[in-house]
Design an enzyme around this catalytic site. Structure first.
Site, mmCIF file in Angstrom:
data_model
loop_
_atom_site.group_PDB
_atom_site.id
_atom_site.type_symbol
_atom_site.label_atom_id
_atom_site.label_comp_id
_atom_site.label_asym_id
_atom_site.label_seq_id
_atom_site.Cartn_x
_atom_site.Cartn_y
_atom_site.Cartn_z
ATOM 1 N N ASP A 238 0.832 -1.212 0.000
ATOM 2 C CA ASP A 238 0.000 0.000 0.000
ATOM 3 C C ASP A 238 0.866 1.261 0.000
ATOM 4 O O ASP A 238 2.113 1.188 -0.026
ATOM 5 C CB ASP A 238 -0.937 -0.060 1.221
ATOM 6 C CG ASP A 238 -2.296 0.545 0.940
ATOM 7 O OD1 ASP A 238 -2.392 1.429 0.077
ATOM 8 O OD2 ASP A 238 -3.261 0.146 1.619
ATOM 9 N N ASP A 296 -10.364 3.369 -3.516
ATOM 10 C CA ASP A 296 -11.064 2.151 -3.065
ATOM 11 C C ASP A 296 -12.489 2.073 -3.621
ATOM 12 O O ASP A 296 -13.209 3.071 -3.651
ATOM 13 C CB ASP A 296 -11.174 2.139 -1.530
ATOM 14 C CG ASP A 296 -9.825 1.940 -0.875
ATOM 15 O OD1 ASP A 296 -8.790 2.013 -1.573
ATOM 16 O OD2 ASP A 296 -9.813 1.726 0.347
HETATM 17 C C1 GAL Z 1 -6.244 1.199 1.465
HETATM 18 C C2 GAL Z 1 -6.355 0.200 0.329
HETATM 19 C C3 GAL Z 1 -7.432 -0.776 0.682
HETATM 20 C C4 GAL Z 1 -7.075 -1.484 1.985
HETATM 21 C C5 GAL Z 1 -6.814 -0.463 3.092
HETATM 22 C C6 GAL Z 1 -6.246 -1.111 4.347
HETATM 23 O O1 GAL Z 1 -5.254 2.110 1.169
HETATM 24 O O2 GAL Z 1 -6.643 0.882 -0.858
HETATM 25 O O3 GAL Z 1 -7.632 -1.715 -0.366
HETATM 26 O O4 GAL Z 1 -5.922 -2.258 1.754
HETATM 27 O O5 GAL Z 1 -5.899 0.522 2.666
HETATM 28 O O6 GAL Z 1 -6.004 -0.197 5.350
#
Ligand code: GAL
Length: 495
Positions: A238, A296
């Site tokens: 991430d 997301d």
């Molecule tokens: C976001 C990501 C999500 C999930 C989340 C976890 O940045 O896009 O898919 O992984 O973090 O905290």
């Protein structure tokens, strides 16, 4: 068959019944193979692949020309081992049951590429967020087998954020939360692997993950090495707590990419920086197998502000990206929301509304398969209703996703609220998705000329599991609000 007939309620019921039946029938007859027909793995590293097949059980599996170092388990179809010699191995797989036998050609490519078709599996985030634990992972792995998903080609169980202990150990090694994962990750991966499935994990290119657990920055090598020791098969990396600079993104992703390549294990690398700095231009070069292209996903058709990931805003952002996708490197419009009905903790606002409808989830699955997107479900596999199962376990739409050519569909027609996508397939046939983005029912005449096709094509409706005759002049289609019809077109010349 004229689809406008489906406007009559009794016929609709018959069609729904036959669709449900056709998926159920998968588990009764002759063996039928599904999913990927080409698998990549690095030389000298653990190989694991379960041959996806349906049909009356028990099925016994045999092989011919399996490369040295691999074994096929006859009762389960699980292929395991290590191949040290790089090369493309052409293997024949035979599946036999009380009804008869079937054969397929499987290519095993030992080289420097993974994910030669879009990865299929599950991710914990959308529904479970911070409630991820060992018990859940085991139950999901069991459900992936008992629901029949493994038989259709789903294989990854990806743990997202919140698997972490409060801190690393004294030597800087990553540690899982001892309460949530009392047996440790190696024990858990053994469990998942014993079911012929693979285990994924999550970290971040910053000091912290988006959920403020420890990140991977400046621990890339020890993390990759530990993941390999733990038997991890995929890392989602991430982008929280990283300076918003392209140079920084490239350097950090490259560092982890190199560490994974040097880990001694075939670990798929999923880059998750939400499309910042156009990862389709560089993510493959830093070792990525697929990269997020958007924020997301939410369990909503449309939302404001537009930069949130509603289904429609995510779909629109894929339009120009088709040229960047191909075997081993895919655009990732985020995991799926099929079957969540607004209940996803991360995607639905805790059940504030009902999420998408089943028709919309069917459109979602149709287009993710057409777009050669990773097929990572993110619903509760332990409690799927029939509608969800019929969507996620439709072998005909999965075959389009897993086609060896690895093309991402191109939008070829935009006629008012009807969008038509075309994806060429390896055997010369063509998949067409006709999507009605309107809230109203629409009629649409699909003509060969619009698709740049010449000759005579037969059309098969991939969701109704039925032949529709030839597409010589046009097909009169009738689409429900937000519905997608997917057609498989086969040239009569090639028959
Ligand atoms: C976001 C990501 C999500 C999930 C989340 C976890 O940045 O896009 O898919 O992984 O973090 O905290």
């Amino acid at each position: 068959m004229n689809r406008s007939l489906f406007l009559f309620p009794i016929l609709w019921l018959a069609v729904l019944f036959s669709t449900a039946q056709s998926n159920a029938l998968l588990y009764e007859g002759l063996p039928v193979f599904h999913g990927a027909t080409i698998i990549g793995n690095y030389p000298g590293t653990d190989f694991l692949f379960t041959v996806p097949a349906t049909g009356e059980r028990p099925i016994t599996f045999f092989s011919k020309d399996l490369p040295k170092g691999l074994n096929l388990e006859a009762t389960t179809g699980i292929i395991k081992g290590k191949v040290s010699e790089p090369g493309e191995y052409h293997v024949k797989i035979i599946a036999a049951n009380a009804k008869g036998r079937a054969e397929e050609d499987l290519k095993i490519v030992i080289g420097d590429a993974l994910c030669l078709t879009p990865p299929m599996g599950w991710n914990s985030w959308n529904v479970f967020t911070n409630t991820l634990d060992e018990k859940l992972v085991m139950e999901i792995a069991d459900a992936m087998v008992s629901s029949g998903m493994r038989d259709l080609g789903y294989q990854y169980i990806n743990m997202d954020d919140y698997w972490h202990a409060p801190a690393r150990d004294a030597n800087g090694k990553p540690l899982p939360d001892p309460k949530k994962f009392p047996h440790g990750i190696r024990w858990l991966s053994d469990y998942v692997h014993s079911r012929g499935l693979k285990l994924g994990i999550y970290s971040d290119a910053g000091n912290k993950t988006c959920g403020k657990c420890f990140g991977g920055f400046q621990h890339e090598e020890i993390d990759a090495k530990t993941y390999a020791e733990w038997g991890i098969d995929l890392l989602k990396y991430d982008f929280c707590f990283v300076p918003l600079k392209k140079k920084e993104a490239l350097a950090r992703y490259q560092k982890m990419g190199n560490a994974l390549k040097g880990s001694g294990r075939s670990i798929v690398y999923s880059i998750c920086n939400w499309g910042l700095f156009k990862p389709w231009n560089w993510a493959e070069n830093v070792g990525g197998n697929y990269w997020r292209t958007t924020p997301d996903i939410r369990d909503k058709w449309k939302i404001t502000p537009f930069w949130y990931g509603s289904f429609m805003s995510i779909l629109k952002r894929q339009t120009k990206l088709y040229k960047y996708a191909g075997p081993g490197h895919w655009n990732d419009p985020d995991m799926m929301i099929v079957g969540n009905y607004g209940l996803g903790k991360a995607t639905g606002g805790g059940g504030a509304d009902k999420g998408l409808t089943d028709t919309e989830y069917q459109t979602h699955m149709s287009l993710w398969c057409m777009l050669a997107a990773p097929l990572l479900t993110s619903n509760d596999l332990r409690s799927m209703n029939d509608a969800t199962k019929n969507i996620l376990l439709n072998p005909e739409i999965i075959a389009i996703s897993q086609d060896e050519l690895g093309e991402q569909a191109k939008r070829v027609v935009k006629a008012g609220s009807i969008w038509v996508y075309r994806k060429n397939l390896k055997d010369g046939s063509v998949a067409i998705a006709v999507f009605n983005k309107s809230k109203k029912e629409k009629k649409f005449d699909l003509k060969e000329a619009q698709l740049n096709l010449t000759g005579t094509y037969t059309a098969r409706d991939v969701w109704q599991h039925s032949e529709m005759g030839t597409l010589k002049n046009k097909l009169n289609l009738s689409l429900n609000p937000h519905e997608t019809i997917v057609l498989l077109l086969t040239s009569t010349q090639s028959k």
